[in-house]
Structures are given as structure tokens and as C-alpha cells.
Design a protein around this motif. Structure first.
Motif, PDB file in Angstrom:
ATOM      1  N   GLU A 256      50.448   6.274  37.860  1.00 59.97           N
ATOM      2  CA  GLU A 256      50.510   7.358  36.892  1.00 59.97           C
ATOM      3  C   GLU A 256      50.048   8.551  37.522  1.00 59.97           C
ATOM      4  O   GLU A 256      48.770   8.466  38.169  1.00 59.97           O
ATOM      5  N   ARG A 257      50.803   9.575  37.639  1.00 63.73           N
ATOM      6  CA  ARG A 257      50.365  10.940  38.521  1.00 63.73           C
ATOM      7  C   ARG A 257      49.384  11.682  37.400  1.00 63.73           C
ATOM      8  O   ARG A 257      49.432  11.602  36.082  1.00 63.73           O
ATOM      9  N   PRO A 258      48.370  12.046  38.145  1.00 60.45           N
ATOM     10  CA  PRO A 258      47.483  12.703  37.380  1.00 60.45           C
ATOM     11  C   PRO A 258      48.037  14.039  36.367  1.00 60.45           C
ATOM     12  O   PRO A 258      48.886  14.593  36.877  1.00 60.45           O
ATOM     13  N   HIS A 259      47.459  14.264  35.350  1.00 56.58           N
ATOM     14  CA  HIS A 259      47.897  15.239  34.246  1.00 56.58           C
ATOM     15  C   HIS A 259      47.132  16.366  34.584  1.00 56.58           C
ATOM     16  O   HIS A 259      46.016  16.476  34.770  1.00 56.58           O
ATOM     17  N   ASP A 260      47.899  17.711  34.294  1.00 54.15           N
ATOM     18  CA  ASP A 260      47.025  18.877  34.613  1.00 54.15           C
ATOM     19  C   ASP A 260      45.760  19.132  33.746  1.00 54.15           C
ATOM     20  O   ASP A 260      44.809  19.491  33.998  1.00 54.15           O
ATOM     21  N   THR A 261      46.256  18.536  32.356  1.00 54.69           N
ATOM     22  CA  THR A 261      44.936  19.002  31.224  1.00 54.69           C
ATOM     23  C   THR A 261      44.204  17.652  30.944  1.00 54.69           C
ATOM     24  O   THR A 261      43.493  17.683  30.817  1.00 54.69           O
ATOM     25  N   PHE A 262      44.800  16.609  30.929  1.00 51.57           N
ATOM     26  CA  PHE A 262      44.208  15.210  30.326  1.00 51.57           C
ATOM     27  C   PHE A 262      43.988  14.288  31.300  1.00 51.57           C
ATOM     28  O   PHE A 262      44.773  14.014  32.286  1.00 51.57           O
ATOM     29  N   ALA A 263      42.807  13.870  31.167  1.00 55.01           N
ATOM     30  CA  ALA A 263      42.238  12.477  31.810  1.00 55.01           C
ATOM     31  C   ALA A 263      42.353  11.541  31.046  1.00 55.01           C
ATOM     32  O   ALA A 263      42.085  11.415  29.898  1.00 55.01           O
ATOM     33  N   ARG A 264      43.026  10.408  31.530  1.00 57.21           N
ATOM     34  CA  ARG A 264      43.092   9.250  30.689  1.00 57.21           C
ATOM     35  C   ARG A 264      42.124   8.039  30.835  1.00 57.21           C
ATOM     36  O   ARG A 264      41.910   7.956  31.996  1.00 57.21           O
TER      37      ARG A 264
END
Ligand code: ZN
Ligand code: ZN
Length: 378
Positions: A256-264
Motif C-alpha cells: 500500500e502506497r503511503p497516503h499524503d494525509t492519512f496514516a493507516r
């Protein structure tokens, strides 16, 4: 060696209440990596014999019952001790049980058709794709059945013939003298590799292997809620085996590519909003771009830095579930820097109105008390 009952369950890596199906699956998986045709390492061959024995025992309800009673079904009876294959026809039979070997294959003869290996592919997904699922096409490079010979490895119009060296039995027997008397030994026929068959005219396309490498495109349905590192198993989409043998499975590993805003974090999402200290004190409304679009976020008057606002059900859907995780918004309060004269004057007036002493000294025990509390030092 026969005096020590082996732990057949451990050999297959299953637990004591494994179902017959689980036992079969475990054996099949191990056989794919350890079979002598796939893995030439002598240690792997010993292990293969051991897991085959374990499978033979545990797949037979009567033998398994003996194991569960603390015994070893293979250690009883003179002549069988020490030879794990004494009670059955060698591992060729096991393979035929699974993969349907050539009809009429005799004891000791191995099918030329072998199961194919599993294959592993990586698939990169955005957070949205992983969260809500996606259908994607991927290119797969694997061995597929040769179309010229349909897997039998023979040039068109020709067919395999019985091995002339072993007469089709797949093994060569010889009698040797030893101090125990005459001993009959059996070894695999090297002319045919134990298959009992030879290919007189190899297929011009695959050179008798029965399979060729090819690129094809397959469609993968990624379920909603999948996570980084998880694998999707596509049964029978892996490598076709030698002789056009049944294909292994294809595993698609998700990154899963890192998201600009959210950390999962599992089904939950985390993000940080930064608000000026005036907004934190006075309260404000923010608009936040969530996975479900714009969401209004109320920063209540008097919000402290480090507080967390939770938007229930605005996280990631849980895999194979209709529930969703939460979105946790961490509030960071920004203290102003580079005050101009007017701003500094106003802040000092503000502090005075609140009786907040801006020239705090180290002697101020009250304030230190609060700092200590803030770090959980009570
Ligand atoms: Zn071919
Ligand atoms: Zn032969």
C-alpha cells in the motif's frame, strides 16, 4: 530410529486437530517445495520423504488413531521398522493420488507430469483502492501448457514410448551380495527419470517440457479492507508443471502506497490538523477531506493541543465485514512566532487580564506542577 515415534503433526506443520483437508493442503504445499524434481538438495529429499511418511500416516484414519494414542503405526511389525515406505508403494503413489498420474502406472513408477510451482507477484495500491477494493488487471509471466503438444512434450503426430532401459517400470532392480546375504536394491531408472516413458521426438516448441513461458493478463478482484503485506491467492494461476502438470497457485502480495494525509493502522486512520492557538481557544469549523469526501470538523472552543477527535466509521472498511474503522484527527495547536509590536502588546494585555504571569520563574511550583501533570508524572 524406529524406537522414537516421530511427531508426524510437526513434520507437516499442522496441529493435532487438523482436518483431513488441512493435512492434505499442508502436505501439498510442502511437496511443492521439497519434491526431488523441484529441489535437488539432498536435505530437502530427506525432508520430503519424512513429510510424505507423515502424510501417509495422518491421512489414514486407522494410522492416525494410533498416533493419537501415542503410538507409531510404522514401528510395529518386524521388517517394516526403519523403512517408512514399507507399508505403501512409495511416494509416487501419493503424487498420483493428488495429481492423477498416467493411467496404469506401476508401483515405483513416477508420473512424468508434475505439479507446478506457486508464483508470487507484487501489487501496489493506493489507500482508496485498498480501502474500498478494486478490480485490476496485472501482467503475469508464468509457465503455461505448451499449445503445440498440449503438455505431453512430443512433436505433433508422435507419442511417448515405453522406456527401453527399464521396460516402463521406472526403476532398475539389481541384486547385490552383502554380509546379510543377497540384497535386492531398486533405483530410479536414469534413462527416463523414473517415468517409464521416453519421448522419441521432442516437441519443437517446448523441447519436451510440456510447458512454455508466457505473459498473460489476469484480472484480480481486490477485496475492500485489504492491508499492506496481505496476499491474495489465485488458485491454479501459478506455474504449470513439467509435462503440463497442474498449475500452482498465484499469490498477489499487496503493498500500500503511503497516503499524503492519512496514516493507516488496521482499519483506523490517523491524521493531524494544525490550528492557530487563537482558533483552538475560540473554536472553529474545519473542512477535512476524508475517504468519503468533505467532512465538517468542529474544533470546540478551548481545544487543547494533542487532543484527538474521532470520526466514527470514517476509517477503512474491515476485510470481509460491513463495519469500518474510525478516523482519528490529532489536533496540533500552533503557537505564534515572530510577533510584531502590536501583537505582542495585545498578548501581554491578554495575559494581564487573565492574571497569567508571563515572567514565570523556576520558583513557580504551581506551574511546574501542571507541567509535570501534563507529562503524566503524577
Ligand atoms: Zn510442446
Ligand atoms: Zn526407464
Amino acid at each position: 530410529m524406529a524406537d522414537t515415534p516421530r511427531n508426524y503433526y510437526d513434520l507437516l506443520g499442522v496441529d493435532r486437530n487438523a482436518t483431513p483437508e488441512e493435512i492434505k493442503r499442508a502436505y501439498r504445499r510442502l511437496a511443492r517445495e521439497l519434491h526431488p524434481d523441484v529441489n535437488p538438495d539432498p536435505a530437502a529429499q530427506d525432508k520430503f520423504k519424512a513429510v510424505t511418511t507423515a502424510y501417509e500416516v495422518l491421512s489414514d484414519p486407522e494410522k492416525r488413531r494410533i498416533v493419537d494414542l501415542g503410538g507409531d503405526p510404522l514401528s510395529q511389525g518386524a521388517g517394516t521398522a526403519g523403512n517408512p515406505f514399507a507399508g505403501f508403494g512409495g511416494f509416487g503413489d501419493v503424487f498420483e493420488a493428488f495429481f492423477g498420474g498416467g493411467g496404469g502406472a506401476g508401483r515405483g513408477r513416477r508420473s512424468r507430469v508434475r505439479p507446478g510451482a506457486d508464483a508470487l507477484l507484487q501489487m501496489s495500491l493506493t489507500l482508496d483502492e485498498a480501502a474500498f477494493g478494486v478490480r485490476k488487471e496485472i501482467a503475469v509471466d508464468t509457465a503455461i501448457v505448451c499449445e503445440t503438444c498440449h503438455g505431453d512434450g512430443c512433436a505433433p503426430g508422435t507419442s511417448p514410448r515405453t522406456c527401453q532401459t527399464c521396460g516402463g517400470s521406472g526403476e532398475i532392480q539389481s541384486v547385490q551380495r552383502s554380509f546379510l546375504g543377497q540384497v535386492m536394491t531398486t533405483r530410479t531408472c536414469s534413462a527416463c527419470g523414473g517415468t517409464g516413458e521416453q519421448i522419441p521426438v521432442p516437441c519443437p516448441t517446448c523441447g519436451s517440457d510440456g510447458r512454455v513461458r508466457a505473459r498473460r493478463t489476469i484480472t484480480v478482484d481486490v477485496p475492500a479492507g485489504i492491508e499492506d503485506g496481505m496476499r491474495i491467492r489465485l488458485s491454479g494461476q501459478g506455474e504449470v508443471g513439467p509435462g503440463g502438470g497442474p498449475a500452482g497457485d498465484l499469490y498477489v502480495e499487496i503493498s500500500e502506497r503511503p497516503h499524503d494525509t492519512f496514516a493507516r493502522e488496521g482499519a483506523d486512520l490517523h491524521c493531524t490538523v494544525v490550528v492557530p492557538f487563537t482558533a483552538a481557544a475560540l473554536g472553529t469549523d474545519l473542512s477535512l477531506e476524508t475517504l468519503d469526501g468533505e467532512e465538517k470538523l468542529e474544533i470546540k472552543a478551548g481545544t487543547q493541543g494533542g487532543s484527538v477527535l474521532t470520526l466514527r466509521g470514517k476509517g477503512v472498511p474491515r476485510l470481509r465485514s460491513s463495519s469500518r474503522g474510525d478516523l482519528h484527527v490529532h489536533v496540533e495547536v500552533r503557537t505564534p512566532t515572530r510577533l510584531d509590536d502590536a501583537q505582542e502588546r495585545l498578548l501581554r494585555e491578554f495575559a494581564a487580564l487573565r492574571n497569567e504571569d508571563v515572567s514565570v520563574s523556576a520558583k513557580n511550583g504551581g506551574l511546574f506542577g501542571k507541567v509535570r501533570d501534563a507529562f503524566g508524572g503524577r
